[in-house]
Design a protein around this motif. Sequence first.
Motif, PDB file in Angstrom:
ATOM      1  N   GLY A  26      -2.221   4.203   8.126  1.00  0.00           N
ATOM      2  CA  GLY A  26      -1.128   3.300   7.803  1.00  0.00           C
ATOM      3  C   GLY A  26      -1.017   2.159   8.799  1.00  0.00           C
ATOM      4  N   GLN A  27      -1.173   2.479  10.082  1.00  0.00           N
ATOM      5  CA  GLN A  27      -1.109   1.437  11.107  1.00  0.00           C
ATOM      6  C   GLN A  27      -2.258   0.451  10.945  1.00  0.00           C
ATOM      7  N   ALA A  28      -3.445   0.967  10.653  1.00  0.00           N
ATOM      8  CA  ALA A  28      -4.605   0.094  10.467  1.00  0.00           C
ATOM      9  C   ALA A  28      -4.413  -0.819   9.254  1.00  0.00           C
ATOM     10  N   LEU A  29      -3.830  -0.289   8.196  1.00  0.00           N
ATOM     11  CA  LEU A  29      -3.589  -1.094   6.999  1.00  0.00           C
ATOM     12  C   LEU A  29      -2.564  -2.186   7.273  1.00  0.00           C
ATOM     13  N   CYS A  30      -1.538  -1.850   8.036  1.00  0.00           N
ATOM     14  CA  CYS A  30      -0.540  -2.860   8.417  1.00  0.00           C
ATOM     15  C   CYS A  30      -1.195  -3.983   9.212  1.00  0.00           C
ATOM     16  N   GLU A  31      -2.089  -3.628  10.123  1.00  0.00           N
ATOM     17  CA  GLU A  31      -2.780  -4.629  10.934  1.00  0.00           C
ATOM     18  C   GLU A  31      -3.654  -5.548  10.085  1.00  0.00           C
ATOM     19  N   GLN A  32      -4.077  -5.049   8.927  1.00  0.00           N
ATOM     20  CA  GLN A  32      -4.882  -5.854   8.003  1.00  0.00           C
ATOM     21  C   GLN A  32      -4.013  -6.667   7.046  1.00  0.00           C
ATOM     22  N   TYR A  53      -1.461  -5.445   4.996  1.00  0.00           N
ATOM     23  CA  TYR A  53      -0.914  -4.754   3.827  1.00  0.00           C
ATOM     24  C   TYR A  53       0.540  -4.344   4.078  1.00  0.00           C
ATOM     25  N   THR A  54       1.391  -4.595   3.104  1.00  0.00           N
ATOM     26  CA  THR A  54       2.739  -4.039   3.134  1.00  0.00           C
ATOM     27  C   THR A  54       2.623  -2.566   2.793  1.00  0.00           C
ATOM     28  N   THR A  55       3.018  -1.707   3.710  1.00  0.00           N
ATOM     29  CA  THR A  55       2.700  -0.284   3.604  1.00  0.00           C
ATOM     30  C   THR A  55       3.953   0.572   3.564  1.00  0.00           C
ATOM     31  N   LEU A  56       3.957   1.522   2.626  1.00  0.00           N
ATOM     32  CA  LEU A  56       5.055   2.473   2.503  1.00  0.00           C
ATOM     33  C   LEU A  56       4.483   3.881   2.409  1.00  0.00           C
ATOM     34  N   ALA A  57       4.826   4.724   3.371  1.00  0.00           N
ATOM     35  CA  ALA A  57       4.413   6.132   3.353  1.00  0.00           C
ATOM     36  C   ALA A  57       5.614   6.957   2.908  1.00  0.00           C
ATOM     37  N   ILE A  58       5.490   7.635   1.791  1.00  0.00           N
ATOM     38  CA  ILE A  58       6.626   8.381   1.264  1.00  0.00           C
ATOM     39  C   ILE A  58       6.606   9.819   1.782  1.00  0.00           C
ATOM     40  N   LEU A  59       7.764  10.448   1.726  1.00  0.00           N
ATOM     41  CA  LEU A  59       7.906  11.865   2.058  1.00  0.00           C
ATOM     42  C   LEU A  59       8.131  12.615   0.758  1.00  0.00           C
ATOM     43  N   MET A  79       0.844  -1.183   0.000  1.00  0.00           N
ATOM     44  CA  MET A  79       0.000   0.000   0.000  1.00  0.00           C
ATOM     45  C   MET A  79       0.889   1.246   0.000  1.00  0.00           C
ATOM     46  N   LEU A  80       0.741   2.075  -0.989  1.00  0.00           N
ATOM     47  CA  LEU A  80       1.513   3.301  -1.100  1.00  0.00           C
ATOM     48  C   LEU A  80       0.689   4.455  -0.530  1.00  0.00           C
TER      49      LEU A  80
END
Length: 240
Positions: free
Chosen positions: A18-24, A26-32, A1-2
């Motif tokens: 993002g935390q909720a998606l990780c708990e589900q 999803y491999t999650t990446l939040a970019i800057l 998940m981007l």
Amino acid sequence: MLLVHGFSATPQEMRLFGQALCEQGYTTLAILLPGHGTSPQDLATKRYEDWLKAVEEGYRELKKEETEIFGMGLSTGALLLVALAARVEMAGMVLLSPYLRLRHRLASSAWWLRHIKPYHHRPLPPETALRYYESRPLNGVHQIHRLIRHLRPLLSKISTPALAINGSGDQTIRVESGQALFTLLGSRHKEYHLYGPEVPHVLCTEENPRWRSVLALSLQFLARSQEDSAPASAGDHRVP
């Protein structure tokens, strides 16, 4: 998940979802985004092409781990995800507070106002000061308008499944322009939700009293998109 944050913000803006998606799972990446998390002066030097390049680099990084890439973006981050979808294959995208017009009456004049008044100052409460710039460069607003001009002719060609959500209490963008963006999207599978006046521009933090509902809608959409993209197993007959 981007995950892609909005203008003058940081990935902290996306942390709750993002935390909720990780708990589900999803491999999650939040970019800057370039120019963010540094200084308003740095942001004043960036172009929307720099932001879009960073989003695409994030996509490429996630692609090393996942075959299907979903995206979630807030505000200008949503626009950048749409621009990305015109370049690469995505399994689905959640567009939080998308728009084609900003609300401020002088926003469309940023291209020349930036030479007279380089920054727009706004007071921020302590709890949000760590996530946003108090001074926003007008060149950044000009870049947003350039991004919108880039997007408009592409919208009808984009087929990525999309969920778009706006709140009618939004004081940052013209909500009707978010509906217009949704209508123009060429996606066959797309959903639109409009919340009431209690819902502000930033949908994915606790400042939004309906954030749990927005998250639930997003997770439901993502689950459906995964089911639709999954290959049919033996004996599973799908009707086009």
